[in-house]
Design a protein around this motif. Structure first.
Motif, short mmCIF file in Angstrom:
data_model
loop_
_atom_site.label_atom_id
_atom_site.label_comp_id
_atom_site.label_asym_id
_atom_site.label_seq_id
_atom_site.Cartn_x
_atom_site.Cartn_y
_atom_site.Cartn_z
N VAL A 35 0.86 -1.18 0.00
CA VAL A 35 0.00 0.00 0.00
C VAL A 35 0.89 1.23 0.00
O VAL A 35 1.81 1.35 0.83
N HIS A 36 0.63 2.14 -0.93
CA HIS A 36 1.44 3.36 -1.06
C HIS A 36 0.56 4.59 -0.88
O HIS A 36 -0.65 4.55 -1.12
N VAL A 37 1.19 5.69 -0.48
CA VAL A 37 0.51 6.96 -0.27
C VAL A 37 1.28 8.03 -1.04
O VAL A 37 2.52 8.07 -0.99
N ALA A 38 0.55 8.90 -1.71
CA ALA A 38 1.20 9.97 -2.47
C ALA A 38 2.07 10.82 -1.56
O ALA A 38 1.69 11.16 -0.43
N GLY A 39 3.24 11.16 -2.06
CA GLY A 39 4.14 12.02 -1.31
C GLY A 39 5.08 11.29 -0.37
O GLY A 39 5.98 11.91 0.22
N ARG A 40 4.89 9.98 -0.21
CA ARG A 40 5.77 9.18 0.63
C ARG A 40 6.49 8.16 -0.24
O ARG A 40 5.84 7.38 -0.93
N PRO A 41 7.80 8.14 -0.23
CA PRO A 41 8.50 7.11 -0.99
C PRO A 41 8.30 5.73 -0.37
O PRO A 41 8.25 5.59 0.84
N GLY A 42 8.14 4.74 -1.21
CA GLY A 42 7.98 3.38 -0.70
C GLY A 42 6.59 3.11 -0.18
O GLY A 42 5.66 3.92 -0.29
N SER A 43 6.44 1.95 0.42
CA SER A 43 5.16 1.50 0.95
C SER A 43 4.92 2.05 2.35
O SER A 43 5.82 2.65 2.97
N ILE A 44 3.72 1.83 2.85
CA ILE A 44 3.43 2.21 4.24
C ILE A 44 4.34 1.45 5.19
O ILE A 44 4.81 1.99 6.20
N ALA A 45 4.63 0.19 4.87
CA ALA A 45 5.55 -0.60 5.70
C ALA A 45 6.94 0.03 5.70
O ALA A 45 7.59 0.13 6.75
N ASP A 46 7.42 0.43 4.53
CA ASP A 46 8.72 1.10 4.46
C ASP A 46 8.74 2.36 5.34
O ASP A 46 9.69 2.61 6.08
N HIS A 47 7.69 3.16 5.21
CA HIS A 47 7.61 4.41 5.98
C HIS A 47 7.67 4.12 7.48
O HIS A 47 8.38 4.80 8.23
N ALA A 48 6.93 3.09 7.92
CA ALA A 48 6.92 2.75 9.34
C ALA A 48 8.27 2.23 9.81
O ALA A 48 8.71 2.52 10.93
N PHE A 49 8.94 1.44 8.97
CA PHE A 49 10.27 0.93 9.30
C PHE A 49 11.25 2.08 9.51
O PHE A 49 11.98 2.14 10.51
N LEU A 50 11.28 3.02 8.57
CA LEU A 50 12.17 4.17 8.68
C LEU A 50 11.81 5.05 9.88
O LEU A 50 12.70 5.55 10.60
N ARG A 51 10.52 5.24 10.09
CA ARG A 51 10.05 6.07 11.21
C ARG A 51 10.47 5.46 12.55
O ARG A 51 10.92 6.17 13.45
N ALA A 52 10.34 4.14 12.67
CA ALA A 52 10.69 3.48 13.93
C ALA A 52 12.19 3.61 14.21
O ALA A 52 12.59 3.93 15.34
N TRP A 53 13.02 3.36 13.21
CA TRP A 53 14.46 3.48 13.42
C TRP A 53 14.85 4.92 13.73
O TRP A 53 15.72 5.17 14.57
N SER A 54 14.24 5.89 13.07
CA SER A 54 14.55 7.30 13.35
C SER A 54 14.23 7.64 14.80
O SER A 54 15.02 8.32 15.48
N ALA A 55 13.09 7.15 15.28
CA ALA A 55 12.71 7.42 16.67
C ALA A 55 13.67 6.75 17.65
O ALA A 55 14.07 7.34 18.66
N LEU A 56 14.05 5.51 17.37
CA LEU A 56 14.95 4.79 18.26
C LEU A 56 16.32 5.45 18.33
O LEU A 56 16.90 5.62 19.40
N VAL A 57 16.85 5.83 17.17
CA VAL A 57 18.16 6.47 17.13
C VAL A 57 18.12 7.84 17.80
O VAL A 57 19.11 8.30 18.38
N ALA A 58 16.95 8.50 17.74
CA ALA A 58 16.80 9.81 18.39
C ALA A 58 16.66 9.68 19.90
O ALA A 58 16.63 10.70 20.60
N GLY A 59 16.57 8.45 20.42
CA GLY A 59 16.54 8.25 21.85
C GLY A 59 15.18 7.96 22.45
O GLY A 59 15.04 7.92 23.67
#
Length: 312
Positions: A35-59
Motif C-alpha cells: 500500500v502506497h501513499v502519495a508524497g511518501r517514498p515506498g510503501s506504508i511498511a517502508d515508511h513505518a520501518f524508517l520512522r521506527a528506526w529514526s525514533a529509536l536512534v533519536a533516543g
C-alpha cells in the motif's frame, strides 16, 4: 530448520496458541508492504520501518516506539494511509482521529489476546520526523529480498519483490504482538525484528541457495557486517540490539519463539500473497469483494455492466 510437514507436538515446542486465528490479521498487516501513499517514498511498511528506526536512534523509549508502531500497524490493516496526521489535516480533531483509529483496531484485532486491543488503542501515535533517517535503514528499504530459492535450483522470480525494510518491519510488529503469548517482552521482539537483517545493508540477498554456496564463509561474514552496522548506532541501543540478536540462534526461549514464529509466518504469507495475486479473477472483485457495491445508483451500474457484457 525442520522440513515443511515434519510432525511435532506444538505444546512441546512452545508454539504460541491461536495462530490460526491471527493469520488473517497478520496477512492484512503484511499487505501494508503493498500500500502506497502519495508524497511518501515506498510503501506504508517502508515508511513505518524508517520512522521506527529514526525514533529509536533519536533516543525514544523502545517500549513507546513498539506500542505506537504496533497500534499503527493494526489500525492500518483497515485504514491504510488514513493515519492521524492525514485525518487531522482533513479536518478531524485529534480526539476524532484517535476514535477512528480505535474503531479500526477493535474491528481487525478481535483475534488478538485478551486486553491487547485496549493496550493498542491507548498507545500514542508514532512520532513523525523524530530525527534523520539512519543510513542503514534507508539501504534496507532499497535492498530487495531474494524470495524463494533452493540449492541447485533456479530461483523463483516474483514481481514486485519485497524489500528488507518491509520484511523486518512485519516481523517486528508480528513478533511484538505474539510476545505476550510466548512470555517475551514486546519491545525486545520488536527491536529484534527490526534489526535481524542488518547484514543485508552491505550483502545483497541471494537467498538460501546463495548462503549455502558461501559455506564456511557465511557466519563470519554475517557477524562482521552486522557489527559494522551496529557501530553506527548510539552505544546503549547498539548494546541492547547486539544482545537481542543472539535470540536468533534457536527457538528455545520466549524471545526466540516470538521472533521465529513471526519470521516464518511473514515469509510464508508473502508467498501466499503472490499465489493469490496470480490466481485473482474479476469475479473475486465483483462478487466476493463487492467492487460495485450497494448505492443509490446500483441499478444503473448493474444495467451498464449488463449492456456491456461485463456481468460476472
Amino acid at each position: 530448520m525442520s522440513p515443511v510437514g515434519t510432525a511435532h507436538e506444538p505444546d512441546t515446542l512452545g508454539v504460541p496458541r491461536g495462530l490460526g486465528d491471527l493469520v488473517g490479521l497478520f496477512r492484512e498487516i503484511g499487505d501494508l508492504k503493498r500500500v502506497h501513499v502519495a508524497g511518501r517514498p515506498g510503501s506504508i511498511a517502508d515508511h513505518a520501518f524508517l520512522r521506527a528506526w529514526s525514533a529509536l536512534v533519536a533516543g525514544e523509549d523502545p517500549a513507546r516506539v513498539t506500542a505506537s508502531e504496533c497500534a499503527a500497524a493494526v489500525a492500518g490493516a483497515r485504514l491504510a494511509g488514513l493515519d492521524g496526521p492525514v485525518l487531522c489535516d482533513a479536518g478531524l480533531t485529534a480526539d476524532q482521529a484517535r476514535a477512528v483509529r480505535t474503531r479500526a483496531i477493535e474491528e481487525v484485532g478481535a483475534a488478538l489476546p485478551e486486553g491487547l486491543c485496549a493496550l493498542l488503542a491507548a498507545a500514542p501515535d508514532p512520532t513523525e520526523d523524530a530525527g534523520p533517517t539512519p543510513a542503514f535503514a534507508a539501504t534496507l528499504v532499497d535492498q530487495p529480498r531474494a524470495g524463494a530459492t533452493a540449492p541447485g535450483r533456479p530461483r523463483l522470480i516474483v514481481e514486485p519483490p519485497e524489500d528488507h525494510g518491509e520484511h523486518c518491519w512485519a516481523v517486528a510488529v508480528c513478533g511484538a504482538l505474539l510476545a505476550g503469548e510466548t512470555g517475551a517482552e514486546p519491545g525486545d521482539a520488536f527491536l529484534l525484528g527490526l534489526a535481524h537483517h542488518l547484514h543485508n545493508v552491505a550483502l545483497p540477498d541471494a537467498g538460501f541457495a546463495g548462503e549455502m554456496l558461501l559455506g564456511e564463509h557465511l557466519e563470519p561474514m554475517l557477524e562482521r557486517l552486522t557489527e559494522r552496522e551496529l557501530g553506527t548506532l548510539p552505544d546503549a541501543l547498539a548494546a541492547r540490539v547486539r544482545d537481542l540478536l543472539t535470540a536468533r540462534a534457536d527457538a528455545d526461549g520466549p524471545l526466540g519463539r516470538a521472533f521465529h514464529a513471526a519470521d516464518v509466518l511473514d515469509r510464508v504469507l508473502q508467498v501466499h500473497h503472490h499465489a493469490r495475486a496470480a490466481a485473482f479473477t474479476a469475479r473475486d472483485a465483483l462478487v466476493d469483494l463487492e467492487l460495485v457495491h450497494d448505492s443509490p445508483v446500483s441499478a444503473y451500474h448493474d444495467a451498464v455492466l449488463a449492456e456491456a457484457g461485463l456481468v460476472p
